[in-house]
Design an enzyme around this catalytic site. Structure first.
Site, mmCIF file in Angstrom:
data_model
loop_
_atom_site.group_PDB
_atom_site.id
_atom_site.type_symbol
_atom_site.label_atom_id
_atom_site.label_comp_id
_atom_site.label_asym_id
_atom_site.label_seq_id
_atom_site.Cartn_x
_atom_site.Cartn_y
_atom_site.Cartn_z
ATOM 1 N N ARG A 155 -37.531 17.623 15.053
ATOM 2 C CA ARG A 155 -37.277 18.778 15.286
ATOM 3 C C ARG A 155 -37.331 19.463 14.060
ATOM 4 N NH1 ARG A 155 -32.593 20.011 18.867
ATOM 5 N NH2 ARG A 155 -32.181 21.726 18.533
ATOM 6 N N LYS B 160 -36.256 -11.343 20.548
ATOM 7 C CA LYS B 160 -35.981 -12.643 19.753
ATOM 8 C C LYS B 160 -36.630 -14.109 20.234
ATOM 9 C CE LYS B 160 -31.971 -10.484 17.805
ATOM 10 N NZ LYS B 160 -32.156 -10.492 16.596
ATOM 11 N N HIS C 241 -26.139 -7.035 25.013
ATOM 12 C CA HIS C 241 -26.966 -8.079 24.529
ATOM 13 C C HIS C 241 -27.200 -9.239 24.750
ATOM 14 C CE1 HIS C 241 -28.685 -5.087 22.352
ATOM 15 N NE2 HIS C 241 -27.784 -5.083 21.148
HETATM 16 C C1 BG6 Z 1 -26.913 -2.857 17.823
HETATM 17 C C2 BG6 Z 1 -25.759 -2.319 18.213
HETATM 18 O O1 BG6 Z 1 -27.540 -3.157 19.448
HETATM 19 O O2 BG6 Z 1 -27.411 -4.055 17.712
HETATM 20 C C3 BG6 Z 1 -25.361 -2.552 15.940
HETATM 21 O O3 BG6 Z 1 -26.154 -1.339 18.229
HETATM 22 C C4 BG6 Z 1 -25.193 -3.923 16.264
HETATM 23 O O4 BG6 Z 1 -24.217 -2.481 16.357
HETATM 24 C C5 BG6 Z 1 -27.004 -4.341 16.782
HETATM 25 O O5 BG6 Z 1 -25.711 -4.046 14.282
HETATM 26 C C6 BG6 Z 1 -27.267 -6.198 15.831
HETATM 27 O O6 BG6 Z 1 -28.506 -6.157 15.936
HETATM 28 P P1 BG6 Z 1 -29.507 -7.814 15.733
HETATM 29 O O7 BG6 Z 1 -30.138 -8.158 15.916
HETATM 30 O O8 BG6 Z 1 -28.681 -7.262 13.654
HETATM 31 O O9 BG6 Z 1 -28.194 -8.814 15.589
#
Ligand code: BG6
Length: 494
Positions: free
Chosen positions: A50, A183, A241
């Protein structure tokens, strides 16, 4: 990892191009793939924002905010220059259809060129952006859209996103990102389960006693309070996740690695998760919120004292729960899921514990035998540990637990590939296996929704836990009730 990737020429359009995710993750990941030589010479990266910036202003932003997140110390001047040469900054107001003219000018009209629209924007904009793209004639059969979380905050909002985006893009053009699926270890889990005969016969209720999945972070909410306080650990981590990891652990063998084969298998897991009854909601789900404490000797504030926090906030920064999968393979095997912020370490792991041996032939007390256990580590390092019993050297038949250890980096001596690098490459080559399908997303929300409702109607606060601990004691009691312990509780203290 050197991937022999031949990509079709592309225009990669990044909405939210000057935002935090673009600077921290997406541009650095794209640069790594530049370094690996994956991009065709004429490929373009079009960053949409923006701000009324010139191209030079935008480069200054990248220099300030993205360069520091690039893995390889200081990027070498030559590839960095090539990378910057691909980037075009386009000012656009996502809400305003007229302003898409600037994008029409920036993208190439040749339909053979892959066109990716990456929406690193609040989900409230997804529908408007998709409609405006369509109305501006910017969507063709070679266009794809990538959606970043949060993909809704409950079932109804997730359905709405699916329906609205689905009016413009077909399901095969929609890439819903869950970066955990990118991952390395997650893909290695597929390799372990379906590239070997050893595990599959044991991967079932007859031999597995329980499964624990933990994603612990030592960081707090940081400067994301605005978002996080309306989300909480259940929406932010568990619905996506953790459930995706659970699906990969528990799914039936898919017939191939093709997107729908894998996604059908994952969907079946989500649909077989036991629905929470009111009693289970009260007993099997624990929510916590951190209070001030110490992480590695450094004092850190409590959740309610973080910058921008509501001093009475009831948002959970920790959740632990027990569930079961109602299928022939998994009936009776508890799955314990846990995630939290401000825990002692950054750690993500899946622990598969096997049953004790059915009969001991040794004179040694069988209580000193540890059941086999497979630990699959995603973070901080990536690898596997298989816990076995072995005889100690010497003349007596004494058995002791030993560990078979495999470190993926050490074993393959290949450079590490960040999750976003892998996923962005997959988007560019149109490979959907590691992305969520719309029905998976809805099934995941459908399953967590009773927990959300329960908390909404329950006046009690999350249980406090001290920063630097593994969550509230109730989380230990949850698993302790079944005569089990979280893995760190049985590890020898260092
Ligand atoms: C994100 C979350 O999806 O994943 C965050 O919004 C979190 O809160 C992050 O910190 C963790 O990802 P990673 O790959 O660092 O374990």
């Amino acid at each position: 990892m050197t991937l022999n990737v031949t990509l079709n020429d592309f225009d990669f359009v990044l909405f939210g191009g000057s935002g935090d995710l673009a600077m921290r993750k997406l541009l650095p990941a794209l640069f790594s793939r530049e370094l690996a030589g994956n991009f065709p010479d004429s490929a373009r990266i079009i960053c949409v924002g923006r701000n009324d910036w010139t191209q030079e202003d935008f480069f200054r932003e990248i220099d300030k905010n993205a360069k520091i997140h690039i893995n390889k110390n200081a990027p070498a001047a030559a590839p960095w220059k090539v990378f910057l040469n691909r980037i075009i900054y386009v000012r656009l107001d996502a809400d305003n259809p007229a302003s898409y003219q600037a994008l029409i000018t920036a993208v190439r009209s040749d339909e053979a060129i892959t066109r990716v629209y990456y929406l690193a924007t609040p989900p409230g904009l997804f529908s408007k952006i998709c409609n405006n793209l369509a109305e501006s004639g910017l969507v063709n059969k070679n266009s794809r859209v990538v959606l970043e979380k949060p993909l809704g905050r409950d079932l109804a909002s997730a359905k709405k996103i699916n329906a609205e985006v689905g009016r413009v893009f077909s399901e095969s053009q929609i890439f819903r990102i869950d970066h955990y699926l990118g991952k390395e270890t997650v893909q290695n889990l597929l390799a372990l389960r379906f590239g070997n005969v050893l595990f599959e016969p044991l991967w079932r209720r007859e031999w597995i006693s329980d499964v624990q999945i933990t994603i612990a972070e030592d960081l707090g909410v940081g400067n994301r309070m605005g978002y996080y306080d309306t989300s909480g650990a259940l929406r932010d981590m568990l619905q996506n996740h953790l459930l995706q990891l659970l699906c990969i652990v528990a799914m039936e063998p898919p017939t191939s690695i093709a997107p729908d084969a894998v996604r059908d298998a994952k969907l079946q897991v989500l649909r077989s998760l036991r629905r929470f009854t009111p009693t289970a909601l009260a007993q099997d789900v624990i929510r916590g919120q951190y209070r001030a404490g110490y992480i590695e000797g450094v004092a850190v504030p409590g959740y309610r004292d973080e910058a921008g926090a509501d001093p009475h906030s009831r948002t959970e920064s920790f959740v632990a729960l027990k569930t079961e999968i109602d299928t022939w393979r998994w009936a009776g095997v508890p799955f314990y899921l846990r995630t939290g912020k401000r825990m002692p370490d950054r750690l993500a792991e899946i622990v598969v514990r096997f049953k004790p041996i059915p009969h001991s032939i040794f004179t040694q007390a069988s209580s000193s035998f540890q059941p086999n256990c497979l630990v699959i580590r995603l973070q901080p390092d990536e690898g596997l540990t298989l816990h076995l019993m072995a005889k100690t050297p010497g003349d007596s038949m004494r058995l002791k637990p030993v560990e078979l250890e495999m470190d993926f980096l050490e074993t393959f001596r290949a450079p590490r590939m960040e999750a976003y690098e892998r996923l962005l490459l997959d988007v560019l080559r149109g490979q959907l296996t590691l992305f969520m399908r719309g029905d998976e997303l809805e099934a995941a929300w459908d399953w967590v929704e009773p927990i959300l409702h329960h908390w909404e109607h329950n006046e009690s606060d999350p249980i406090p836990y001290t920063a630097g601990t593994w969550g509230p004691p109730a989380a230990s009691a949850l698993i302790g009730r079944d005569g089990l312990q979280w893995r760190e509780e049985v590890l020898p203290q260092s």
